[in-house]
Design an enzyme around this catalytic site. Structure first.
Site, PDB file in Angstrom:
ATOM      1  N   HIS A   1      -9.256  -3.565  -2.803  1.00 24.58           N
ATOM      2  CA  HIS A   1      -7.924  -2.892  -1.854  1.00 24.58           C
ATOM      3  C   HIS A   1      -8.217  -1.847  -1.366  1.00 24.58           C
ATOM      4  O   HIS A   1      -8.624  -1.200  -0.288  1.00 24.58           O
ATOM      5  CB  HIS A   1      -6.546  -2.990  -2.489  1.00 24.58           C
ATOM      6  CG  HIS A   1      -5.177  -2.925  -1.450  1.00 24.58           C
ATOM      7  ND1 HIS A   1      -4.658  -3.541  -0.655  1.00 24.58           N
ATOM      8  CD2 HIS A   1      -4.815  -0.943  -1.082  1.00 24.58           C
ATOM      9  CE1 HIS A   1      -3.464  -2.716  -0.247  1.00 24.58           C
ATOM     10  NE2 HIS A   1      -3.784  -1.315  -0.656  1.00 24.58           N
ATOM     11  N   GLU A   2      -8.679  -1.361  -2.764  1.00 19.42           N
ATOM     12  CA  GLU A   2      -8.723   0.158  -3.135  1.00 19.42           C
ATOM     13  C   GLU A   2     -10.213   0.802  -2.223  1.00 19.42           C
ATOM     14  O   GLU A   2     -10.292   1.884  -1.552  1.00 19.42           O
ATOM     15  CB  GLU A   2      -8.897   0.766  -4.449  1.00 19.42           C
ATOM     16  CG  GLU A   2      -7.356   0.827  -5.031  1.00 19.42           C
ATOM     17  CD  GLU A   2      -6.487   0.933  -4.361  1.00 19.42           C
ATOM     18  OE1 GLU A   2      -6.945   2.573  -3.599  1.00 19.42           O
ATOM     19  OE2 GLU A   2      -5.321   0.855  -4.350  1.00 19.42           O
TER      20      GLU A   2
ATOM     21  N   HIS B   1      -9.947   1.017   1.445  1.00 20.97           N
ATOM     22  CA  HIS B   1      -9.831   2.325   1.836  1.00 20.97           C
ATOM     23  C   HIS B   1     -11.124   3.297   1.926  1.00 20.97           C
ATOM     24  O   HIS B   1     -11.017   3.741   2.482  1.00 20.97           O
ATOM     25  CB  HIS B   1      -8.791   2.910   0.800  1.00 20.97           C
ATOM     26  CG  HIS B   1      -7.165   2.808   0.413  1.00 20.97           C
ATOM     27  ND1 HIS B   1      -6.348   3.231   1.876  1.00 20.97           N
ATOM     28  CD2 HIS B   1      -6.234   1.616   0.002  1.00 20.97           C
ATOM     29  CE1 HIS B   1      -5.665   1.963   1.993  1.00 20.97           C
ATOM     30  NE2 HIS B   1      -5.479   2.106   0.519  1.00 20.97           N
TER      31      HIS B   1
ATOM     32  N   CYS C   1       0.925  -1.120   0.128  1.00 22.59           N
ATOM     33  CA  CYS C   1      -0.109  -0.061  -0.152  1.00 22.59           C
ATOM     34  C   CYS C   1       1.026   1.299  -0.153  1.00 22.59           C
ATOM     35  O   CYS C   1       1.932   0.793   0.447  1.00 22.59           O
ATOM     36  CB  CYS C   1      -0.769   0.023   1.027  1.00 22.59           C
ATOM     37  SG  CYS C   1      -2.120   1.085   1.261  1.00 22.59           S
TER      38      CYS C   1
END
Length: 196
Positions: free
Chosen positions: A147-148, A151, A105
Site C-alpha cells: 500500500h505504501e 504511494h 488511507c
C-alpha cells in the site's frame, strides 16, 4: 513536528517519487516528522507524497495491528515489533494467490474498501542509514508495504477497485478533494477554501 497530510486530489499523490541520496536535505528530520505525523493520525504507514514530498520514502509500523482479531498469533508476534523505514524501495517480486483485505488511507479519510493483492513480496530498499536490504515479507505486513509502495508510484488504493466501486465512491472522493472530510488530524486539500 506533525505535518499536514495531503488529501485526495493533491497532485503530489499522483507523482512517481524520485530516488534520493543520503545528502537529501533534512532527511533525518523528515523521517522523524513522518513517524510523528503517522502516530498522531493513528496510521500504520505513511509515504512521503502524503506529506507533500515527491520522493521514494515511506515508513511502516504494524504494532497497532498486533492485537487485531484478523491476524494469527504468529503474525501478531511479528507485527508487535515491526517498524521500518524504506528509502528508494523497489518491489522485485509479488507472488501467491490474491486475497482481499479491507484497506483505508490517511489521505482518503472515511473510505475503506476490500483491495486484492498477492500475499508474498520481495523488496529491495535502503534503511535510514542507507544500508541496502533485500527482504521477503508476507501477509498483512506485505500488504501494508505494498500500500505504501503504491504511494511512491503515484497509485492510490482506490485505483485498484472495480469500475463499479469507483463510480459509487466518486462523489465521496470529490468531496474529500474539496476539504469535506472528517479527519482528526491536520490535512491539506487541493480544492478547499482553506487548509484545515
Amino acid at each position: 513536528m506533525i505535518l499536514p497530510i495531503y488529501g485526495y486530489g493533491e497532485p503530489v499523490l499522483r507523482k512517481v517519487g524520485e530516488d534520493i541520496s543520503p545528502e537529501y536535505p533534512n532527511l533525518k528530520d523528515t523521517i522523524v516528522n513522518m513517524y510523528e505525523t503517522m502516530y498522531h493520525a493513528h496510521g500504520v504507514g505513511l509515504a512521503a507524497p502524503q506529506v507533500g514530498l515527491p520522493i521514494r520514502l515511506f515508513i511502516v509500523d504494524t504494532e497497532p495491528f498486533s492485537d487485531s482479531d484478523d491476524v494469527s498469533k504468529e503474525e501478531a508476534a511479528l507485527m508487535k515489533d515491526f517498524k521500518k523505514t524504506f528509502i528508494n524501495a523497489k518491489i522485485i517480486k509479488e507472488e501467491g494467490d490474491v486475497w482481499g483485505f479491507n484497506e483505508g488511507c490517511l489521505s482518503i479519510p472515511d473510505v475503506r474498501e476490500d483491495v486484492f493483492r498477492k500475499p508474498d513480496i520481495t523488496i529491495e530498499y535502503y534503511d535510514e542509514s542507507f544500508t541496502k536490504h533485500t527482504q521477503e515479507f508476507t501477509g498483512i505486513i506485505a500488504r501494508i508495504i505494498q500500500h505504501e509502495y503504491d504511494h511512491i508510484e503515484g497509485i492510490l488504493f482506490t485505483d485498484k477497485l472495480s469500475s463499479l466501486k469507483k463510480r459509487i465512491l466518486k462523489g465521496r472522493l470529490t468531496n474529500i478533494s474539496k476539504g469535506k472530510a472528517n479527519a482528526d488530524y491536520r490535512m491539506r486539500f487541493p480544492n478547499a477554501k482553506k487548509k484545515r
